[in-house]
Design a protein around this motif. Structure first.
Motif, PDB file in Angstrom:
ATOM      1  N   GLU A 270       0.830  -1.199   0.000  1.00  0.00           N
ATOM      2  CA  GLU A 270       0.000   0.000   0.000  1.00  0.00           C
ATOM      3  C   GLU A 270       0.868   1.253   0.000  1.00  0.00           C
ATOM      4  O   GLU A 270       1.927   1.275   0.634  1.00  0.00           O
ATOM      5  N   GLN A 271       0.365   2.267  -0.671  1.00  0.00           N
ATOM      6  CA  GLN A 271       0.922   3.609  -0.567  1.00  0.00           C
ATOM      7  C   GLN A 271       0.093   4.308   0.503  1.00  0.00           C
ATOM      8  O   GLN A 271      -1.142   4.313   0.431  1.00  0.00           O
TER       9      GLN A 271
ATOM     10  N   SER B 229      -3.781   3.369  -0.494  1.00  0.00           N
ATOM     11  CA  SER B 229      -4.071   2.878  -1.837  1.00  0.00           C
ATOM     12  C   SER B 229      -3.304   1.583  -2.055  1.00  0.00           C
ATOM     13  O   SER B 229      -2.077   1.554  -1.874  1.00  0.00           O
ATOM     14  N   ARG B 230      -4.009   0.547  -2.425  1.00  0.00           N
ATOM     15  CA  ARG B 230      -3.357  -0.730  -2.707  1.00  0.00           C
ATOM     16  C   ARG B 230      -2.626  -0.596  -4.038  1.00  0.00           C
ATOM     17  O   ARG B 230      -3.225  -0.279  -5.048  1.00  0.00           O
ATOM     18  N   ILE B 231      -1.314  -0.851  -4.013  1.00  0.00           N
ATOM     19  CA  ILE B 231      -0.506  -0.713  -5.220  1.00  0.00           C
ATOM     20  C   ILE B 231       0.044  -2.049  -5.700  1.00  0.00           C
ATOM     21  O   ILE B 231       0.626  -2.127  -6.788  1.00  0.00           O
ATOM     22  N   TYR B 232      -0.118  -3.093  -4.906  1.00  0.00           N
ATOM     23  CA  TYR B 232       0.364  -4.428  -5.270  1.00  0.00           C
ATOM     24  C   TYR B 232      -0.500  -5.422  -4.515  1.00  0.00           C
ATOM     25  O   TYR B 232      -0.776  -5.219  -3.336  1.00  0.00           O
TER      26      TYR B 232
ATOM     27  N   ILE C 160       5.364   3.424   2.228  1.00  0.00           N
ATOM     28  CA  ILE C 160       5.067   2.207   1.478  1.00  0.00           C
ATOM     29  C   ILE C 160       5.022   1.093   2.518  1.00  0.00           C
ATOM     30  O   ILE C 160       5.996   0.870   3.246  1.00  0.00           O
ATOM     31  N   GLU C 161       3.878   0.440   2.602  1.00  0.00           N
ATOM     32  CA  GLU C 161       3.721  -0.654   3.560  1.00  0.00           C
ATOM     33  C   GLU C 161       3.548  -1.970   2.815  1.00  0.00           C
ATOM     34  O   GLU C 161       2.856  -2.027   1.800  1.00  0.00           O
ATOM     35  N   GLY C 162       4.186  -2.979   3.326  1.00  0.00           N
ATOM     36  CA  GLY C 162       4.025  -4.330   2.812  1.00  0.00           C
ATOM     37  C   GLY C 162       3.374  -5.177   3.886  1.00  0.00           C
ATOM     38  O   GLY C 162       3.688  -5.038   5.075  1.00  0.00           O
ATOM     39  N   HIS C 163       2.447  -6.026   3.475  1.00  0.00           N
ATOM     40  CA  HIS C 163       1.718  -6.895   4.400  1.00  0.00           C
ATOM     41  C   HIS C 163       1.781  -8.316   3.870  1.00  0.00           C
ATOM     42  O   HIS C 163       1.433  -8.563   2.717  1.00  0.00           O
ATOM     43  N   CYS C 164       2.224  -9.250   4.699  1.00  0.00           N
ATOM     44  CA  CYS C 164       2.349 -10.647   4.290  1.00  0.00           C
ATOM     45  C   CYS C 164       1.697 -11.555   5.324  1.00  0.00           C
ATOM     46  O   CYS C 164       1.685 -11.248   6.518  1.00  0.00           O
TER      47      CYS C 164
END
Length: 188
Positions: free
Chosen positions: A103-104, A110-113, A144-148
């Motif tokens: 997300e941005q 905003s989901r970007i990936y 920029i956040e990454g979630h796994c």
């Protein structure tokens, strides 16, 4: 699964004598020999043809800890610290991944990936998303956040580098790579 493509007028700076390493991993689970062929395409551009310099970025959290025999999730929050345009983005996890997204983050998210279902084969074949035109604008103040999410099917906790949560890609105007490990780079 896509390619990272540089638009006309954009280039990655390569210093004289600099080397690039392309890393490939193969796991042959059959009892037959495996024949592989790796290809990389590129071309040299005279500096006078370059309008904007592009560099790689890699954001992650090396502090993940996945408890045994259960689902878990974690992520990271990073920033470029300068205004950039993201041209492409790809995710990376290993064999225990279930899903991931990026997300941005500014006044909204905003989901970007987005990979709602992770395929372990993507560990070695990243699913690349390219942003059209000049790319996705990311302000210096944006995160920029990454979630796994994962399922650790083993009887022991798993951490980095056995499993990962990484977003990587190309952005401009950058002359040097940008790396952020939110575990190591966090205050305190």
């Amino acid at each position: 699964h896509g390619r990272m493509v540089l638009p006309e007028g954009k280039a990655v700076r390569v210093e004289e004598g600099q080397r690039y390493v392309f890393q490939s991993h193969y796991l042959n689970t059959s009892d037959h020999a495996l024949l592989v062929r790796d290809l990389a395409w590129g071309r040299l551009s005279p500096p006078e043809e370059v309008q904007d310099w592009v560099a790689a970025f890699g954001f992650n959290n090396s502090g993940i800890q996945l408890p045994p025999q259960q689902n878990s999730s974690d992520g990271f929050s990073c920033s470029f610290g300068t205004d950039v345009h993201v041209l492409s983005i790809a995710g990376h996890m290993h064999g225990y991944g279930l899903s991931m997204y990026g997300e941005q983050v500014n006044t909204s998210r905003s989901r970007i990936y987005d990979l709602p279902t992770w395929d372990p084969s993507w560990r070695d074949a990243p699913q690349i998303s390219n942003f059209p035109g000049d790319g996705l604008f990311v302000a210096a103040t944006d995160g920029i956040e990454g979630h796994c999410s994962w399922y650790n099917s083993t009887d022991k906790p798993l951490g980095f580098p056995s499993e990962m949560c990484v977003l990587m890609g190309l952005a401009w105007p950058l002359e040097e790579a940008v790396a952020c490990d939110s575990f190591r780079d966090s205050p305190g």
